[in-house]
Every structure is written in C-alpha cells, then in structure tokens.
Design a protein around this motif. Structure first.
Motif, PDB file in Angstrom:
ATOM      1  N   ILE A 188       0.819  -1.213   0.000  1.00 40.73           N
ATOM      2  CA  ILE A 188       0.000   0.000   0.000  1.00 40.73           C
ATOM      3  C   ILE A 188       0.850   1.259   0.000  1.00 40.73           C
ATOM      4  CG2 ILE A 188      -0.260  -0.020   2.527  1.00 40.73           C
ATOM      5  CD1 ILE A 188      -3.037   1.220   2.076  1.00 40.73           C
ATOM      6  N   LEU A 189       1.998   1.235   0.669  1.00 38.59           N
ATOM      7  CA  LEU A 189       2.839   2.429   0.704  1.00 38.59           C
ATOM      8  C   LEU A 189       3.387   2.755  -0.674  1.00 38.59           C
ATOM      9  CD1 LEU A 189       4.783   1.773   4.020  1.00 38.59           C
ATOM     10  CD2 LEU A 189       2.664   3.020   3.683  1.00 38.59           C
ATOM     11  N   ARG A 190       3.803   1.736  -1.420  1.00 40.87           N
ATOM     12  CA  ARG A 190       4.292   1.952  -2.788  1.00 40.87           C
ATOM     13  C   ARG A 190       3.144   2.442  -3.660  1.00 40.87           C
ATOM     14  NH1 ARG A 190       8.451  -0.051  -6.061  1.00 40.87           N
ATOM     15  NH2 ARG A 190       8.311   1.058  -8.042  1.00 40.87           N
ATOM     16  N   GLY A 191       1.963   1.856  -3.485  1.00 40.57           N
ATOM     17  CA  GLY A 191       0.815   2.282  -4.266  1.00 40.57           C
ATOM     18  C   GLY A 191       0.467   3.736  -4.025  1.00 40.57           C
ATOM     19  N   LEU A 192       0.494   4.151  -2.773  1.00 43.86           N
ATOM     20  CA  LEU A 192       0.162   5.538  -2.448  1.00 43.86           C
ATOM     21  C   LEU A 192       1.225   6.510  -2.938  1.00 43.86           C
ATOM     22  CD1 LEU A 192      -1.299   5.064   1.148  1.00 43.86           C
ATOM     23  CD2 LEU A 192      -2.554   5.581  -0.957  1.00 43.86           C
ATOM     24  N   GLY A 193       2.422   5.991  -3.217  1.00 41.26           N
ATOM     25  CA  GLY A 193       3.479   6.834  -3.756  1.00 41.26           C
ATOM     26  C   GLY A 193       3.386   7.026  -5.258  1.00 41.26           C
ATOM     27  N   ASP A 194       2.451   6.302  -5.893  1.00 39.15           N
ATOM     28  CA  ASP A 194       2.236   6.412  -7.331  1.00 39.15           C
ATOM     29  C   ASP A 194       0.957   7.214  -7.546  1.00 39.15           C
ATOM     30  OD1 ASP A 194       1.162   5.848  -9.965  1.00 39.15           O
ATOM     31  OD2 ASP A 194       2.590   4.207 -10.118  1.00 39.15           O
ATOM     32  N   GLU A 195       1.059   8.376  -8.159  1.00 44.51           N
ATOM     33  CA  GLU A 195      -0.078   9.289  -8.278  1.00 44.51           C
ATOM     34  C   GLU A 195      -1.291   8.634  -8.928  1.00 44.51           C
ATOM     35  OE1 GLU A 195      -1.119  13.658 -10.266  1.00 44.51           O
ATOM     36  OE2 GLU A 195       0.919  12.843 -10.313  1.00 44.51           O
ATOM     37  N   ARG A 196      -1.086   7.852  -9.967  1.00 44.07           N
ATOM     38  CA  ARG A 196      -2.206   7.227 -10.677  1.00 44.07           C
ATOM     39  C   ARG A 196      -2.841   6.120  -9.844  1.00 44.07           C
ATOM     40  NH1 ARG A 196      -1.938   8.300 -16.259  1.00 44.07           N
ATOM     41  NH2 ARG A 196      -1.049  10.400 -16.484  1.00 44.07           N
ATOM     42  N   VAL A 197      -2.011   5.256  -9.287  1.00 41.48           N
ATOM     43  CA  VAL A 197      -2.522   4.159  -8.463  1.00 41.48           C
ATOM     44  C   VAL A 197      -3.193   4.714  -7.213  1.00 41.48           C
ATOM     45  CG1 VAL A 197      -1.871   2.138  -7.078  1.00 41.48           C
ATOM     46  CG2 VAL A 197      -0.840   2.498  -9.341  1.00 41.48           C
ATOM     47  N   ALA A 198      -2.593   5.748  -6.622  1.00 40.15           N
ATOM     48  CA  ALA A 198      -3.154   6.338  -5.407  1.00 40.15           C
ATOM     49  C   ALA A 198      -4.548   6.892  -5.649  1.00 40.15           C
ATOM     50  CB  ALA A 198      -2.232   7.442  -4.888  1.00 40.15           C
ATOM     51  N   ALA A 199      -4.797   7.427  -6.849  1.00 43.26           N
ATOM     52  CA  ALA A 199      -6.127   7.958  -7.159  1.00 43.26           C
ATOM     53  C   ALA A 199      -7.173   6.854  -7.094  1.00 43.26           C
ATOM     54  CB  ALA A 199      -6.119   8.600  -8.545  1.00 43.26           C
ATOM     55  N   GLU A 230      -1.925  -3.619 -14.673  1.00 41.97           N
ATOM     56  CA  GLU A 230      -0.559  -4.063 -14.438  1.00 41.97           C
ATOM     57  C   GLU A 230       0.159  -3.141 -13.461  1.00 41.97           C
ATOM     58  OE1 GLU A 230       2.817  -6.173 -14.280  1.00 41.97           O
ATOM     59  OE2 GLU A 230       0.852  -6.778 -15.065  1.00 41.97           O
ATOM     60  N   ARG A 231      -0.055  -1.848 -13.599  1.00 38.47           N
ATOM     61  CA  ARG A 231       0.628  -0.886 -12.714  1.00 38.47           C
ATOM     62  C   ARG A 231       0.131  -1.032 -11.281  1.00 38.47           C
ATOM     63  NH1 ARG A 231       1.759   5.184 -14.808  1.00 38.47           N
ATOM     64  NH2 ARG A 231       2.261   6.260 -12.855  1.00 38.47           N
ATOM     65  N   PHE A 232      -1.159  -1.221 -11.090  1.00 38.01           N
ATOM     66  CA  PHE A 232      -1.712  -1.404  -9.752  1.00 38.01           C
ATOM     67  C   PHE A 232      -1.183  -2.698  -9.137  1.00 38.01           C
ATOM     68  CE2 PHE A 232      -4.620  -2.426  -6.411  1.00 38.01           C
ATOM     69  CZ  PHE A 232      -5.215  -1.240  -6.008  1.00 38.01           C
ATOM     70  N   ARG A 233      -1.235  -3.783  -9.910  1.00 46.15           N
ATOM     71  CA  ARG A 233      -0.781  -5.080  -9.388  1.00 46.15           C
ATOM     72  C   ARG A 233       0.690  -5.037  -9.018  1.00 46.15           C
ATOM     73  NH1 ARG A 233       2.072  -8.984 -10.708  1.00 46.15           N
ATOM     74  NH2 ARG A 233       2.528  -8.063 -12.732  1.00 46.15           N
ATOM     75  N   ARG A 234       1.493  -4.389  -9.858  1.00 48.05           N
ATOM     76  CA  ARG A 234       2.927  -4.311  -9.592  1.00 48.05           C
ATOM     77  C   ARG A 234       3.215  -3.442  -8.368  1.00 48.05           C
ATOM     78  NH1 ARG A 234       4.184  -2.575 -14.147  1.00 48.05           N
ATOM     79  NH2 ARG A 234       4.484  -0.355 -13.650  1.00 48.05           N
ATOM     80  N   SER A 235       2.492  -2.345  -8.204  1.00 48.47           N
ATOM     81  CA  SER A 235       2.739  -1.423  -7.093  1.00 48.47           C
ATOM     82  C   SER A 235       2.218  -1.958  -5.765  1.00 48.47           C
ATOM     83  CB  SER A 235       2.087  -0.064  -7.380  1.00 48.47           C
ATOM     84  OG  SER A 235       2.672   0.559  -8.497  1.00 48.47           O
ATOM     85  N   VAL A 236       0.978  -2.395  -5.759  1.00 48.15           N
ATOM     86  CA  VAL A 236       0.324  -2.796  -4.510  1.00 48.15           C
ATOM     87  C   VAL A 236       0.584  -4.257  -4.164  1.00 48.15           C
ATOM     88  CG1 VAL A 236      -1.900  -2.880  -3.297  1.00 48.15           C
ATOM     89  CG2 VAL A 236      -1.436  -1.036  -4.922  1.00 48.15           C
ATOM     90  N   GLY A 237       0.900  -5.054  -5.180  1.00 49.18           N
ATOM     91  CA  GLY A 237       1.124  -6.473  -4.924  1.00 49.18           C
ATOM     92  C   GLY A 237      -0.150  -7.290  -5.000  1.00 49.18           C
ATOM     93  N   LYS A 238      -1.258  -6.649  -5.366  1.00 52.89           N
ATOM     94  CA  LYS A 238      -2.551  -7.316  -5.512  1.00 52.89           C
ATOM     95  C   LYS A 238      -3.281  -6.696  -6.692  1.00 52.89           C
ATOM     96  CE  LYS A 238      -2.993  -7.806  -0.474  1.00 52.89           C
ATOM     97  NZ  LYS A 238      -2.800  -9.254  -0.411  1.00 52.89           N
ATOM     98  N   ALA A 239      -4.137  -7.485  -7.334  1.00 51.22           N
ATOM     99  CA  ALA A 239      -4.958  -6.953  -8.409  1.00 51.22           C
ATOM    100  C   ALA A 239      -5.971  -5.968  -7.834  1.00 51.22           C
ATOM    101  CB  ALA A 239      -5.678  -8.087  -9.136  1.00 51.22           C
ATOM    102  N   PRO A 240      -6.437  -5.006  -8.622  1.00 50.86           N
ATOM    103  CA  PRO A 240      -7.356  -3.984  -8.098  1.00 50.86           C
ATOM    104  C   PRO A 240      -8.609  -4.555  -7.432  1.00 50.86           C
ATOM    105  CG  PRO A 240      -6.578  -3.371 -10.281  1.00 50.86           C
ATOM    106  CD  PRO A 240      -6.086  -4.750 -10.045  1.00 50.86           C
ATOM    107  N   ILE A 241      -9.256  -5.520  -8.061  1.00 53.69           N
ATOM    108  CA  ILE A 241     -10.488  -6.060  -7.495  1.00 53.69           C
ATOM    109  C   ILE A 241     -10.204  -6.906  -6.255  1.00 53.69           C
ATOM    110  CG2 ILE A 241     -12.544  -7.450  -7.971  1.00 53.69           C
ATOM    111  CD1 ILE A 241     -12.320  -4.669  -9.381  1.00 53.69           C
ATOM    112  N   GLU A 242      -9.045  -7.549  -6.211  1.00 51.93           N
ATOM    113  CA  GLU A 242      -8.653  -8.288  -5.005  1.00 51.93           C
ATOM    114  C   GLU A 242      -8.468  -7.322  -3.836  1.00 51.93           C
ATOM    115  OE1 GLU A 242      -5.102 -11.280  -3.379  1.00 51.93           O
ATOM    116  OE2 GLU A 242      -4.942 -10.339  -5.356  1.00 51.93           O
ATOM    117  N   TYR A 243      -7.832  -6.185  -4.119  1.00 50.55           N
ATOM    118  CA  TYR A 243      -7.650  -5.174  -3.072  1.00 50.55           C
ATOM    119  C   TYR A 243      -9.005  -4.638  -2.613  1.00 50.55           C
ATOM    120  CZ  TYR A 243      -6.051  -1.019  -0.617  1.00 50.55           C
ATOM    121  OH  TYR A 243      -5.835  -0.067   0.356  1.00 50.55           O
TER     122      TYR A 243
END
Length: 318
Positions: A188-199, A230-243
């Motif tokens: 989650i910390l990596r995801g929040l550091g990515d402007e697009r994923v964080a949105a 792909e960007r969400f899965r790579r950043s957060v470590g989970k697919a968007p719908i799984e999260y």
C-alpha cells in the motif's frame, strides 16, 4: 478526501507501549525467533547490524527507525568484525525497563529503543500484508526530532515516562510508513506513492460500496485498462479487485464488531446487493459466516482465521 494510510493505521490500532530501553558495549548478538508479531527498533546512539530472514543485512545508524510488521527470525548484533561463533547474548536488566547487552563494565556505545507492536485489529494479518516486509526510515528530519525526544524521555525519570514514550513511538510508526513509501518494492505504501494508483486507491477507500470494476478504476486513474491493471498489481502487490474485496472485508469485520447494524445493512455499506451474496463472500474470505463471526467476537473468541491479538510484555529484544 479519505486518506487510505490513515484508515489502515487507525484500523490496525497499533499499541507501541511495550518498549524497552537497551544499551550495549563490546561484542554481543541477540537472535529472536518470533511468531509473527511486529517488532520495532529506534537507534539512539551507535551502530547495530540487523539481519532479518530473507532480507539483506542492514546497518542501523543513529536516527534510524526500523519496523518489521510481522517478525519471525532476525538477529541484532554489534558491528565488530569478529563475533564468536554461536554467540547469543543474554540481556541484563540494570534498572526498570532498561537492559544491558555485551560488556557489563564498559560505558555503552550503543543505545536503542526496541519492543513489540501489538495490533488490536481483528484483521491485523490482512492489514499487515499490505505493508512492506521491512520498513527502514533514515534521514527524515521529523523522525530525527522524534527520536531525539525519545532519547531525552528515556533518560529521564519524570512522571508519565512510559506513556510519553508510547505516544512518541506511535507517531514514529506513522512517520516511518510515510517516509519509506517510495522505496518499497510493493504494498500500500508503494501504491500511495504512485499518483495514478493512489487515485484509484483513494476512490476505493472513499466509496467502498460503489460498483467498482477495472475499467471504472482505470478511468479514475486516467489510464487504459490494461496499463492500469498491471501498474496497480505491480505497485500494490494485488490486483485492483482483489484489493477492493479485501478492503470491503476489513470494513465489514469492523461493522460486525460494532454490532450496531444488521447483516443486510452491513452488506449494503460494503457494496453487496443482498445479505446472502455478502454472506457467501464473507464466509469464503473469513472462514465463518457474518453471524458466527459477530457471535465469536462478542464472546471473545479470537480464533477466527487471520486474527490473533497479542498483548504480551517484552524483554530486552521483544
């Protein structure tokens, strides 16, 4: 605007009150085999070598703060090049809450605050899985100030010392999470550091009951569907719908714990069209129906899958 990090820290309910002040001199080594509890380490003076299983050895310097959200096997030692094989130092309590390692006669050249962090959340295992395996914060002015305050407080004998140290460690916890986000491999910390994923993450946290799908979240992130996935899965470590599913289950558990809403009302609040659909999803995820989960929680049964509260005092290294 909803802050996902603040929500997760709030739901984790971290209790950092089990902290000990440790000083050391000479050669020493302490190995800990843990059971998944969180361990934290604030370096006050001197350098320490930290060796965590499955991680490269880490040199801890004054002002550093380390958090292992789920610790199992790690070793802390002095930085002397030649430590005796099999050395395992036993901490000696020299006064209440203060322990000594290594040479008991020399002036200490290492001082640190160490301890366990207990998470009171019924879904701590899931929330911790969103964090990095190891959080190492260095060179952060705010952290340095907090650690300096901790040094002053730990050396004094003023009233309320333990309470003040506990609160300082809580703030250190949050500041460390903030500071290490861009350097995390995933979570989650990596995801929040990515402007697009964080949105997209903020959208999920702001409207967990919305009928989110990958195209909708990709639009929120202003990306194509495939690139976003792909960007969400790579950043957060989970697919968007799984999260999304896991976050809904976290919220559902909290609402069931509160006991103020019916299963049908909770289902609607976390995005399910009916109580039966929600019950099936919840049972598959948690291993118990919503009704049984709520009943177990009300009677203090903490054995539901993924939940174990740990509130044990710690010795010198936890």
């Amino acid at each position: 605007m909803t802050d996902p990090l603040a929500q997760i820290v709030s739901l984790l309910q971290p209790d950092l009150s089990y902290a000990k002040f440790v000083e050391a001199a000479g050669r020493w080594r302490v190995r800990r085999v843990e059971d998944g509890r969180a361990f934290f380490f604030a370096a006050l003076e001197g350098t320490v070598l930290l060796d965590v299983r499955d991680e490269a050895p880490l040199l801890i310097e004054p002002g550093d703060f380390v958090l292992i959200p789920a610790a199992y096997d790690f070793t802390s030692s002095s930085t002397h090049s030649a430590l005796p094989t099999g050395l395992n130092s036993m901490p000696v309590e020299i006064k209440p809450n203060v322990f000594r390692l290594g040479d008991q006669t020399c002036d200490p050249d290492v001082r640190m605050l160490v301890g366990h962090c207990a998470f009171a959340s019924p879904d701590a295992a899931l929330l911790v899985s969103l964090l990095p395996l190891l959080i190492h914060a260095r060179g952060e002015p705010r952290l340095t100030t907090l650690i300096q305050l901790a040094v002053e407080e730990s050396r004094g004998e003023r009233a309320g010392r333990n309470v003040v140290l506990a609160r300082l460690m809580e703030v250190l916890f949050i500041e460390a999470l903030r500071s290490c986000g861009p350097h995390c491999p995933s979570g989650i910390l990596r995801g929040l550091g990515d402007e697009r994923v964080a949105a997209a993450m903020r959208a999920i946290h702001e409207q967990p009951a919305a009928a989110w799908d990958v195209p909708g979240l990709a639009k929120t992130a202003a990306m194509s569907r495939s690139a976003f996935f792909e960007r969400f899965r790579r950043s957060v470590g989970k697919a968007p719908i799984e999260y999304l599913l896991q976050w809904r289950m976290v919220l559902a558990k909290r609402l069931l714990e509160d006991g103020k809403l019916s299963v049908a009302e909770i289902a609607r609040q976390v995005g399910y069209s009916s109580a039966s659909t929600f019950s099936v999803a919840f049972s598959r995820h948690v291993g118990a129906s919503p009704t049984i989960f709520a009943r177990r929680r009300s009677y203090g049964d903490l054995t539901v899958r993924g939940s174990l509260l740990q509130h044990e005092p710690v010795s010198a290294f936890g």
